[in-house]
Scaffold this motif. Structure first.
Motif, PDB file in Angstrom:
ATOM      1  N   TYR A  22     -43.887  21.321  -7.074  1.00  0.00           N
ATOM      2  CA  TYR A  22     -42.840  20.968  -6.100  1.00  0.00           C
ATOM      3  C   TYR A  22     -42.349  22.193  -5.346  1.00  0.00           C
ATOM      4  O   TYR A  22     -42.334  22.210  -4.126  1.00  0.00           O
ATOM      5  CB  TYR A  22     -41.696  20.232  -6.813  1.00  0.00           C
ATOM      6  CG  TYR A  22     -42.250  19.078  -7.620  1.00  0.00           C
ATOM      7  CD1 TYR A  22     -42.779  17.951  -6.987  1.00  0.00           C
ATOM      8  CD2 TYR A  22     -42.309  19.144  -9.004  1.00  0.00           C
ATOM      9  CE1 TYR A  22     -43.348  16.917  -7.713  1.00  0.00           C
ATOM     10  CE2 TYR A  22     -42.869  18.109  -9.743  1.00  0.00           C
ATOM     11  CZ  TYR A  22     -43.386  16.998  -9.094  1.00  0.00           C
ATOM     12  OH  TYR A  22     -43.948  15.983  -9.817  1.00  0.00           O
ATOM     13  N   SER A  23     -41.968  23.227  -6.055  1.00  0.00           N
ATOM     14  CA  SER A  23     -41.484  24.435  -5.390  1.00  0.00           C
ATOM     15  C   SER A  23     -42.624  25.372  -5.008  1.00  0.00           C
ATOM     16  O   SER A  23     -42.468  26.209  -4.134  1.00  0.00           O
ATOM     17  CB  SER A  23     -40.521  25.196  -6.304  1.00  0.00           C
ATOM     18  OG  SER A  23     -41.225  25.799  -7.385  1.00  0.00           O
ATOM     19  N   ARG A  24     -43.749  25.267  -5.717  1.00  0.00           N
ATOM     20  CA  ARG A  24     -44.876  26.187  -5.568  1.00  0.00           C
ATOM     21  C   ARG A  24     -44.451  27.629  -5.846  1.00  0.00           C
ATOM     22  O   ARG A  24     -45.056  28.581  -5.360  1.00  0.00           O
ATOM     23  CB  ARG A  24     -45.535  26.056  -4.196  1.00  0.00           C
ATOM     24  CG  ARG A  24     -46.210  24.714  -3.999  1.00  0.00           C
ATOM     25  CD  ARG A  24     -46.848  24.587  -2.624  1.00  0.00           C
ATOM     26  NE  ARG A  24     -47.432  23.276  -2.417  1.00  0.00           N
ATOM     27  CZ  ARG A  24     -46.745  22.182  -2.105  1.00  0.00           C
ATOM     28  NH1 ARG A  24     -45.437  22.228  -1.976  1.00  0.00           N
ATOM     29  NH2 ARG A  24     -47.361  21.017  -1.936  1.00  0.00           N
ATOM     30  N   PHE A  25     -43.398  27.784  -6.616  1.00  0.00           N
ATOM     31  CA  PHE A  25     -42.875  29.109  -6.977  1.00  0.00           C
ATOM     32  C   PHE A  25     -43.099  29.318  -8.470  1.00  0.00           C
ATOM     33  O   PHE A  25     -42.357  28.827  -9.304  1.00  0.00           O
ATOM     34  CB  PHE A  25     -41.381  29.201  -6.630  1.00  0.00           C
ATOM     35  CG  PHE A  25     -40.852  30.605  -6.699  1.00  0.00           C
ATOM     36  CD1 PHE A  25     -41.077  31.494  -5.655  1.00  0.00           C
ATOM     37  CD2 PHE A  25     -40.144  31.036  -7.806  1.00  0.00           C
ATOM     38  CE1 PHE A  25     -40.599  32.787  -5.721  1.00  0.00           C
ATOM     39  CE2 PHE A  25     -39.664  32.332  -7.877  1.00  0.00           C
ATOM     40  CZ  PHE A  25     -39.896  33.212  -6.828  1.00  0.00           C
ATOM     41  N   GLY A  41     -43.769  32.738 -21.523  1.00  0.00           N
ATOM     42  CA  GLY A  41     -43.500  31.390 -21.052  1.00  0.00           C
ATOM     43  C   GLY A  41     -43.592  31.341 -19.542  1.00  0.00           C
ATOM     44  O   GLY A  41     -43.474  32.364 -18.867  1.00  0.00           O
ATOM     45  N   CYS A  42     -43.818  30.148 -19.011  1.00  0.00           N
ATOM     46  CA  CYS A  42     -43.879  29.951 -17.564  1.00  0.00           C
ATOM     47  C   CYS A  42     -42.980  28.782 -17.190  1.00  0.00           C
ATOM     48  O   CYS A  42     -42.627  27.971 -18.046  1.00  0.00           O
ATOM     49  CB  CYS A  42     -45.310  29.684 -17.110  1.00  0.00           C
ATOM     50  SG  CYS A  42     -46.088  28.267 -17.886  1.00  0.00           S
ATOM     51  N   ASN A  43     -42.633  28.711 -15.918  1.00  0.00           N
ATOM     52  CA  ASN A  43     -41.826  27.572 -15.485  1.00  0.00           C
ATOM     53  C   ASN A  43     -42.665  26.309 -15.484  1.00  0.00           C
ATOM     54  O   ASN A  43     -43.860  26.327 -15.203  1.00  0.00           O
ATOM     55  CB  ASN A  43     -41.151  27.827 -14.129  1.00  0.00           C
ATOM     56  CG  ASN A  43     -42.098  28.128 -12.991  1.00  0.00           C
ATOM     57  OD1 ASN A  43     -43.067  28.862 -13.132  1.00  0.00           O
ATOM     58  ND2 ASN A  43     -41.810  27.566 -11.824  1.00  0.00           N
ATOM     59  N   VAL A  44     -42.015  25.209 -15.836  1.00  0.00           N
ATOM     60  CA  VAL A  44     -42.655  23.902 -15.894  1.00  0.00           C
ATOM     61  C   VAL A  44     -41.742  22.928 -15.163  1.00  0.00           C
ATOM     62  O   VAL A  44     -40.690  22.551 -15.667  1.00  0.00           O
ATOM     63  CB  VAL A  44     -42.884  23.432 -17.353  1.00  0.00           C
ATOM     64  CG1 VAL A  44     -43.524  22.048 -17.371  1.00  0.00           C
ATOM     65  CG2 VAL A  44     -43.735  24.440 -18.115  1.00  0.00           C
ATOM     66  N   GLU A  45     -42.126  22.574 -13.936  1.00  0.00           N
ATOM     67  CA  GLU A  45     -41.314  21.658 -13.139  1.00  0.00           C
ATOM     68  C   GLU A  45     -41.586  20.213 -13.523  1.00  0.00           C
ATOM     69  O   GLU A  45     -42.589  19.897 -14.178  1.00  0.00           O
ATOM     70  CB  GLU A  45     -41.601  21.867 -11.650  1.00  0.00           C
ATOM     71  CG  GLU A  45     -41.181  23.234 -11.156  1.00  0.00           C
ATOM     72  CD  GLU A  45     -41.495  23.474  -9.697  1.00  0.00           C
ATOM     73  OE1 GLU A  45     -41.045  24.506  -9.185  1.00  0.00           O
ATOM     74  OE2 GLU A  45     -42.201  22.655  -9.061  1.00  0.00           O
ATOM     75  N   ASN A  46     -40.687  19.350 -13.086  1.00  0.00           N
ATOM     76  CA  ASN A  46     -40.788  17.926 -13.367  1.00  0.00           C
ATOM     77  C   ASN A  46     -40.326  17.184 -12.129  1.00  0.00           C
ATOM     78  O   ASN A  46     -39.425  17.651 -11.427  1.00  0.00           O
ATOM     79  CB  ASN A  46     -39.898  17.601 -14.574  1.00  0.00           C
ATOM     80  CG  ASN A  46     -40.066  16.200 -15.070  1.00  0.00           C
ATOM     81  OD1 ASN A  46     -39.608  15.257 -14.427  1.00  0.00           O
ATOM     82  ND2 ASN A  46     -40.705  16.056 -16.210  1.00  0.00           N
ATOM     83  N   ALA A  47     -40.902  16.016 -11.861  1.00  0.00           N
ATOM     84  CA  ALA A  47     -40.499  15.231 -10.695  1.00  0.00           C
ATOM     85  C   ALA A  47     -39.008  14.917 -10.733  1.00  0.00           C
ATOM     86  O   ALA A  47     -38.370  14.825  -9.681  1.00  0.00           O
ATOM     87  CB  ALA A  47     -41.313  13.938 -10.618  1.00  0.00           C
ATOM     88  N   ALA A  48     -38.442  14.776 -11.909  1.00  0.00           N
ATOM     89  CA  ALA A  48     -36.990  14.636 -12.062  1.00  0.00           C
ATOM     90  C   ALA A  48     -36.453  16.064 -12.211  1.00  0.00           C
ATOM     91  O   ALA A  48     -36.332  16.584 -13.316  1.00  0.00           O
ATOM     92  CB  ALA A  48     -36.648  13.781 -13.276  1.00  0.00           C
ATOM     93  N   TYR A  49     -36.196  16.720 -11.082  1.00  0.00           N
ATOM     94  CA  TYR A  49     -35.900  18.155 -11.022  1.00  0.00           C
ATOM     95  C   TYR A  49     -35.014  18.713 -12.136  1.00  0.00           C
ATOM     96  O   TYR A  49     -35.333  19.759 -12.675  1.00  0.00           O
ATOM     97  CB  TYR A  49     -35.271  18.482  -9.658  1.00  0.00           C
ATOM     98  CG  TYR A  49     -36.200  19.231  -8.731  1.00  0.00           C
ATOM     99  CD1 TYR A  49     -37.538  18.914  -8.637  1.00  0.00           C
ATOM    100  CD2 TYR A  49     -35.726  20.262  -7.945  1.00  0.00           C
ATOM    101  CE1 TYR A  49     -38.396  19.593  -7.787  1.00  0.00           C
ATOM    102  CE2 TYR A  49     -36.561  20.950  -7.082  1.00  0.00           C
ATOM    103  CZ  TYR A  49     -37.889  20.619  -7.008  1.00  0.00           C
ATOM    104  OH  TYR A  49     -38.713  21.301  -6.160  1.00  0.00           O
ATOM    105  N   PRO A  50     -33.945  18.096 -12.520  1.00  0.00           N
ATOM    106  CA  PRO A  50     -33.087  18.757 -13.513  1.00  0.00           C
ATOM    107  C   PRO A  50     -33.734  18.969 -14.882  1.00  0.00           C
ATOM    108  O   PRO A  50     -33.217  19.728 -15.675  1.00  0.00           O
ATOM    109  CB  PRO A  50     -31.885  17.824 -13.651  1.00  0.00           C
ATOM    110  CG  PRO A  50     -31.918  16.943 -12.461  1.00  0.00           C
ATOM    111  CD  PRO A  50     -33.355  16.866 -12.033  1.00  0.00           C
TER     112      PRO A  50
END
Length: 135
Positions: A22-25, A41-50
């Protein structure tokens, strides 16, 4: 390899595995615990942003899962021109396992950009010592 180089290499490797559709960051974080072991660790985004997870939170979870209890140093790696420092929630997460004088290094793809102490990023913090001995 210096301690900073080892943290950078671990953060760079895991940054490539970030789930950031989503952010591509993509962000990678690596920390050294009280025994000298490195956890990443790395960031792990989710379609439900929070409900996404920051890289620092992932590294801390990996440390705890491996039996580590103290952060000796942490490095956060992100792309772009601006410094990628831990968000407010991650500063507090780091505080749970680190002393105010703990080094937090911020890097970009080219290498280390700046070092801070936790106290500089989270002054007059509330931490475990405010609550007394852990049970």
């Amino acid at each position: 390899m210096s301690p900073t180089d080892a943290l950078f290499a671990a953060a760079l490797a895991v940054q490539a595995r970030a789930h950031a559709p989503y952010s591509r960051f993509r962000v990678g974080a690596a920390l050294r615990d009280e025994t000298g072991a490195i956890h990443a660790g790395c960031n792990v985004e989710n379609a439900a942003y929070p409900v996404g997870t920051c890289a620092e939170a992932g590294a801390i979870a990996a440390m705890v899962a491996a039996g580590g209890r103290r952060i000796a140093a942490i490095l956060v790696l992100g792309d772009g021109e601006a410094l990628v420092t831990p968000c407010g929630a991650c500063r507090q997460r780091i505080r749970e396992f680190a002393a105010p004088g703990t080094t937090i290094q911020v890097a970009g793809p080219e290498g280390l950009r700046r070092s801070f102490t936790l106290e500089e990023l989270l002054p007059a913090s509330f931490g475990p010592d405010n609550l007394g001995p852990a049970a």
